[in-house]
Scaffold this motif. Structure first.
Motif, PDB file in Angstrom:
ATOM      1  N   THR A 141       0.811  -1.224   0.000  1.00  0.00           N
ATOM      2  CA  THR A 141       0.000   0.000   0.000  1.00  0.00           C
ATOM      3  C   THR A 141       0.846   1.278   0.000  1.00  0.00           C
ATOM      4  N   ALA A 142       2.169   1.144  -0.028  1.00  0.00           N
ATOM      5  CA  ALA A 142       3.050   2.313   0.032  1.00  0.00           C
ATOM      6  C   ALA A 142       2.890   3.193  -1.205  1.00  0.00           C
ATOM      7  N   ARG A 143       3.094   4.488  -1.000  1.00  0.00           N
ATOM      8  CA  ARG A 143       3.099   5.491  -2.081  1.00  0.00           C
ATOM      9  C   ARG A 143       4.380   6.291  -1.906  1.00  0.00           C
ATOM     10  N   LEU A 144       5.114   6.488  -3.010  1.00  0.00           N
ATOM     11  CA  LEU A 144       6.448   7.058  -2.922  1.00  0.00           C
ATOM     12  C   LEU A 144       6.678   8.127  -3.989  1.00  0.00           C
ATOM     13  N   GLY A 145       7.353   9.207  -3.608  1.00  0.00           N
ATOM     14  CA  GLY A 145       7.693  10.203  -4.613  1.00  0.00           C
ATOM     15  C   GLY A 145       8.012  11.560  -4.043  1.00  0.00           C
ATOM     16  N   GLN A 146       8.030  12.543  -4.929  1.00  0.00           N
ATOM     17  CA  GLN A 146       8.419  13.920  -4.647  1.00  0.00           C
ATOM     18  C   GLN A 146       7.252  14.851  -4.978  1.00  0.00           C
ATOM     19  N   PRO A 147       6.287  15.004  -4.086  1.00  0.00           N
ATOM     20  CA  PRO A 147       5.113  15.824  -4.395  1.00  0.00           C
ATOM     21  C   PRO A 147       5.302  17.325  -4.166  1.00  0.00           C
ATOM     22  N   GLU A 148       6.526  17.768  -3.866  1.00  0.00           N
ATOM     23  CA  GLU A 148       6.766  19.176  -3.538  1.00  0.00           C
ATOM     24  C   GLU A 148       6.253  20.134  -4.597  1.00  0.00           C
ATOM     25  N   VAL A 149       6.377  19.739  -5.861  1.00  0.00           N
ATOM     26  CA  VAL A 149       5.964  20.627  -6.945  1.00  0.00           C
ATOM     27  C   VAL A 149       4.484  21.006  -6.815  1.00  0.00           C
ATOM     28  N   ASN A 150       3.704  20.137  -6.207  1.00  0.00           N
ATOM     29  CA  ASN A 150       2.276  20.433  -6.010  1.00  0.00           C
ATOM     30  C   ASN A 150       2.058  21.562  -5.009  1.00  0.00           C
ATOM     31  N   SER A 151       3.104  21.870  -4.224  1.00  0.00           N
ATOM     32  CA  SER A 151       3.046  22.983  -3.270  1.00  0.00           C
ATOM     33  C   SER A 151       3.895  24.173  -3.750  1.00  0.00           C
ATOM     34  N   GLY A 152       4.381  24.086  -4.978  1.00  0.00           N
ATOM     35  CA  GLY A 152       5.183  25.167  -5.525  1.00  0.00           C
ATOM     36  C   GLY A 152       6.631  25.152  -5.093  1.00  0.00           C
ATOM     37  N   ILE A 153       7.113  24.008  -4.604  1.00  0.00           N
ATOM     38  CA  ILE A 153       8.488  23.893  -4.116  1.00  0.00           C
ATOM     39  C   ILE A 153       9.267  22.992  -5.075  1.00  0.00           C
ATOM     40  N   PRO A 154      10.411  23.451  -5.585  1.00  0.00           N
ATOM     41  CA  PRO A 154      11.191  22.591  -6.474  1.00  0.00           C
ATOM     42  C   PRO A 154      11.889  21.486  -5.684  1.00  0.00           C
ATOM     43  N   SER A 155      12.049  20.343  -6.314  1.00  0.00           N
ATOM     44  CA  SER A 155      12.764  19.225  -5.706  1.00  0.00           C
ATOM     45  C   SER A 155      14.149  19.178  -6.327  1.00  0.00           C
ATOM     46  N   ILE A 156      15.152  19.617  -5.587  1.00  0.00           N
ATOM     47  CA  ILE A 156      16.506  19.694  -6.131  1.00  0.00           C
ATOM     48  C   ILE A 156      17.295  18.448  -5.740  1.00  0.00           C
ATOM     49  N   THR A 157      17.464  18.225  -4.445  1.00  0.00           N
ATOM     50  CA  THR A 157      18.179  17.033  -3.987  1.00  0.00           C
ATOM     51  C   THR A 157      17.435  15.778  -4.435  1.00  0.00           C
ATOM     52  N   GLY A 158      16.110  15.818  -4.324  1.00  0.00           N
ATOM     53  CA  GLY A 158      15.301  14.668  -4.733  1.00  0.00           C
ATOM     54  C   GLY A 158      15.490  14.323  -6.193  1.00  0.00           C
ATOM     55  N   THR A 159      15.586  15.333  -7.040  1.00  0.00           N
ATOM     56  CA  THR A 159      15.775  15.097  -8.475  1.00  0.00           C
ATOM     57  C   THR A 159      17.068  14.329  -8.715  1.00  0.00           C
ATOM     58  N   TYR A 160      18.127  14.742  -8.045  1.00  0.00           N
ATOM     59  CA  TYR A 160      19.408  14.046  -8.197  1.00  0.00           C
ATOM     60  C   TYR A 160      19.309  12.601  -7.712  1.00  0.00           C
ATOM     61  N   LEU A 161      18.776  12.410  -6.497  1.00  0.00           N
ATOM     62  CA  LEU A 161      18.713  11.054  -5.931  1.00  0.00           C
ATOM     63  C   LEU A 161      17.816  10.138  -6.749  1.00  0.00           C
ATOM     64  N   ILE A 162      16.685  10.648  -7.207  1.00  0.00           N
ATOM     65  CA  ILE A 162      15.788   9.815  -8.015  1.00  0.00           C
ATOM     66  C   ILE A 162      16.451   9.453  -9.336  1.00  0.00           C
ATOM     67  N   SER A 163      17.140  10.417  -9.956  1.00  0.00           N
ATOM     68  CA  SER A 163      17.757  10.127 -11.257  1.00  0.00           C
ATOM     69  C   SER A 163      18.817   9.046 -11.143  1.00  0.00           C
ATOM     70  N   THR A 164      19.583   9.038 -10.046  1.00  0.00           N
ATOM     71  CA  THR A 164      20.597   7.995  -9.889  1.00  0.00           C
ATOM     72  C   THR A 164      19.956   6.640  -9.618  1.00  0.00           C
ATOM     73  N   ALA A 165      18.768   6.644  -9.021  1.00  0.00           N
ATOM     74  CA  ALA A 165      18.095   5.385  -8.690  1.00  0.00           C
ATOM     75  C   ALA A 165      17.159   4.893  -9.794  1.00  0.00           C
ATOM     76  N   LEU A 166      16.446   5.819 -10.439  1.00  0.00           N
ATOM     77  CA  LEU A 166      15.382   5.410 -11.357  1.00  0.00           C
ATOM     78  C   LEU A 166      15.577   5.856 -12.802  1.00  0.00           C
ATOM     79  N   GLY A 167      16.611   6.646 -13.083  1.00  0.00           N
ATOM     80  CA  GLY A 167      16.865   7.098 -14.449  1.00  0.00           C
ATOM     81  C   GLY A 167      16.141   8.400 -14.776  1.00  0.00           C
ATOM     82  N   PRO A 168      16.561   9.046 -15.860  1.00  0.00           N
ATOM     83  CA  PRO A 168      16.053  10.387 -16.174  1.00  0.00           C
ATOM     84  C   PRO A 168      14.576  10.449 -16.563  1.00  0.00           C
ATOM     85  N   ALA A 169      14.057   9.491 -17.293  1.00  0.00           N
ATOM     86  CA  ALA A 169      12.665   9.567 -17.755  1.00  0.00           C
ATOM     87  C   ALA A 169      11.686   9.487 -16.584  1.00  0.00           C
ATOM     88  N   ARG A 170      11.861   8.497 -15.725  1.00  0.00           N
ATOM     89  CA  ARG A 170      10.961   8.362 -14.577  1.00  0.00           C
ATOM     90  C   ARG A 170      11.144   9.533 -13.610  1.00  0.00           C
TER      91      ARG A 170
END
Length: 193
Positions: A134-163
């Motif tokens: 039932t887990a839900r995972l991600g970077q919802p900051e953009v929905n509050s108008g906050i950019p995800s900077i560190t998250g973008t880097y960490l996700i890209s190394t783990a999941l690749g650029p498209a995802r």
């Protein structure tokens, strides 16, 4: 199960065999962290790192969430004009991330419920990630108008650029099934103890 160790009211740990289980404990806020909570967690990770009886460390949360990320109520109290305070706060977050990345023992994120924002980032820093179905995972900051900077880097190394682009730009949370299919989560049990 061994004795419980606590450093304050927001986190505690207990021993199960050679595994130190660190538990985030703000269930009413989906374990969203504050500076005080991160400080307590860091102390528990340092204790586990220095204990020769600990062979691995598991991080999990109480209630319906692993960690909803930064507590926006705390962040909203910061004076953005106070550059020194902002840098100090960001340095402490970096130190917390470095502590987890530098653990010399295997680390496991046992994800129950929501892992969002910096909570998701910390899960990505762990060696192994296990997410309840039932887990839900991600970077919802953009929905509050906050950019995800560190998250973008960490996700890209783990999941690749498209995802990464899709998740960071949409703010959509992945399901545990999606995360497992992406190859970064090892299991999706239906029950976690």
């Amino acid at each position: 199960m061994g004795a419980t160790s606590a450093v304050g009211g927001f986190a505690h740990s207990y021993r199960s065999g050679e595994v130190e289980v660190i538990v985030m404990n703000r269930p009413e806020k989906l374990n969203a962290w504050t500076e005080a909570m991160r400080s307590e967690l860091a102390e528990l990770f340092r204790r586990a790192r220095g204990d020769d009886g600990v062979g691995a460390v598991v991080l999990t949360g109480t209630g319906r969430g692993f960690c909803a990320g930064q507590d926006f109520a705390e962040a909203s109290r910061f004076d953005v004009a106070d550059q020194a305070r902002t840098e100090e706060w960001l340095d402490r977050i970096k130190d917390f991330y470095d502590l987890i990345r530098g653990m010399d023992k295997p680390t496991v994120a046992a994800i129950n419920g929501v892992a969002a924002g910096s909570g998701f980032q910390v899960a990505l820093l762990m060696d192994v990630r296990v997410a309840h179905t039932t887990a839900r995972l991600g970077q919802p900051e953009v929905n509050s108008g906050i950019p995800s900077i560190t998250g973008t880097y960490l996700i890209s190394t783990a999941l690749g650029p498209a995802r990464t682009a899709e998740l960071v730009l949409s703010g959509r949370l992945m399901t545990a099934h999606e995360a497992r299919a992406a190859g970064r989560f090892t299991r999706s049990p239906t029950a976690m103890s």
